[in-house]
Motif scaffolding. Sequence first.
Motif, PDB file in Angstrom:
ATOM      1  N   SER A 313      43.555  44.618  38.572  1.00 24.49           N
ATOM      2  CA  SER A 313      44.473  44.529  39.707  1.00 24.49           C
ATOM      3  C   SER A 313      45.525  45.631  39.638  1.00 24.49           C
ATOM      4  N   CYS A 314      46.085  45.833  38.458  1.00 24.19           N
ATOM      5  CA  CYS A 314      47.116  46.863  38.287  1.00 24.19           C
ATOM      6  C   CYS A 314      46.536  48.263  38.417  1.00 24.19           C
ATOM      7  N   GLU A 317      46.036  48.965  42.114  1.00 24.58           N
ATOM      8  CA  GLU A 317      47.310  49.155  42.796  1.00 24.58           C
ATOM      9  C   GLU A 317      47.973  50.465  42.373  1.00 24.58           C
ATOM     10  N   LYS A 323      46.872  46.116  47.122  1.00 22.53           N
ATOM     11  CA  LYS A 323      47.113  44.937  46.299  1.00 22.53           C
ATOM     12  C   LYS A 323      45.941  43.962  46.397  1.00 22.53           C
ATOM     13  N   TYR A 384      50.296  46.840  30.932  1.00 23.88           N
ATOM     14  CA  TYR A 384      50.552  46.239  32.245  1.00 23.88           C
ATOM     15  C   TYR A 384      51.191  44.853  32.217  1.00 23.88           C
ATOM     16  N   CYS A 389      51.835  43.104  39.224  1.00 23.84           N
ATOM     17  CA  CYS A 389      50.409  43.103  39.547  1.00 23.84           C
ATOM     18  C   CYS A 389      49.617  42.326  38.500  1.00 23.84           C
ATOM     19  N   TYR A 390      50.065  42.351  37.266  1.00 23.00           N
ATOM     20  CA  TYR A 390      49.378  41.651  36.182  1.00 23.00           C
ATOM     21  C   TYR A 390      49.737  40.162  36.173  1.00 23.00           C
ATOM     22  N   THR A 393      48.339  37.962  39.045  1.00 25.62           N
ATOM     23  CA  THR A 393      46.900  37.731  38.910  1.00 25.62           C
ATOM     24  C   THR A 393      46.614  36.656  37.867  1.00 25.62           C
ATOM     25  N   THR A 455      50.536  38.062  46.837  1.00 29.65           N
ATOM     26  CA  THR A 455      50.895  39.482  46.714  1.00 29.65           C
ATOM     27  C   THR A 455      52.346  39.770  47.080  1.00 29.65           C
TER      28      THR A 455
END
Length: 457
Positions: A313-314, A317, A323, A384, A389-390, A393, A455
Amino acid sequence: MLWLFLVACAVVMSWLGVHHSVCGTMVQAGVVHRNVRRSKQPIKFQDRLNNDVEDLIAQGTNYQLYNREGVGEFRVIQIHLRKAGGRTLECTFSGGGREDTFSFLAHPPFSDVRSKINFGHEWRWTGAQLRRAVNSHSSIVVATIRHPLKRLLSALRTSTGRQSCDMKKVVPTLAQVPKHNSTSNIMNVDKMNKSFGEDARLDKIRGDREEQGSPQCCLVGHLVACDEAVSLIRHREMTPEALASMRTMDLSMNYQVKMLSLMPKVAEEEALFIPQNDSEQTLMVQKAVDFLKQFVEVTIIVDRFAQSMGVLSCAIEEKSGHKLQNIHSCSNYNPDKEAHREGGAHTMDGLDDVTRRKLEEKNRADMQLFEWVNAKLDADVAKYQQKNCYTRTIVALQRCVKDREQNLKYVYKRNYHIVGKDPQEVFNKIPSKTKRESKSISELIVEQHTCYIDTKT
């Protein structure tokens, strides 16, 4: 033709006393209609949906996104190794796709861009193509890895009972195999002769090995088996103990290292049948590591799925600005409940110490690679783990695990209309001809549940 229509329309509208802008509106409507029909959505698919489009959009599909002009595209290139969790990536990044499959009703992975991902276990990329993907802001290269013994036992579970290997259509295993473009799961003698153009070197290799009593091997489900081992798999008689002891199953060992060390030069259907040399295992591991370092941006470890998806995910992004908002956990449905039972015969907990040690020794190269990939993931998590973003998730996946049974659904792979909470009910709705041809419920139905990511955090 358009200007003639506008002139005629203006004359008629003037005679009727109606403003001529109506003509422009009619033309605009025609253009819109034409754009819809020229969209990438298949016409037959639109016809079948009829008035259900709004309902589908309400369910969160990507219909509008995939038919909107000017929307960008983000592509995921997956090195999809067998029984290593790649189906989840396929489900996630084909979510809301245009095809009439189980992925259509899945919520899209991004809100602002279309997504694409390659399907299946074949790869057709050159090193140059992979480098361009790595250097592009609109794509990412991902590979999936799994603990070698867990992957092997999963392959055994899903391969037992498969009938896809015809011993009349196999060739001996070859030490060296020229490249070709066959997409068959079975190494067909006639097909190979045609694709190689009766290559003299191939004939010599084949002849030499036949004289030496070389085994006859083929791919049964996800395992390469030779001679009597083929029958054991097809008749559900292959056990982990036999898998660890039979030399005729050796081509199934160190699968992950063999595939990655030969990429991207050798196609999967060729690599599967290349015998291993114990003296070259160290070199094979190094080549596999070099491939991952050079061409793969994120390696997903199925055994550490949440952390891996947090890193992915990171990485997406960070690279593209998009995202990740949904993850769709998918797997082929396996009706063998005993195979999944904790401590069952085909699970890690069900292995006796002797069998475990044998399998670890036979998969020594894969075990070494797995150790390196784990160390790489540790470094990525450290990079991350403090970022939104981490963490978002991880939170989404933790919540999703708790709600799995409630949200789980079963879907026929080829038609998303056939869906339900009960796999047998779904199976009963599948066309009889398809069921007869596949001979295995696990080849037809996918288990699917969605994890929604907030998000906004």
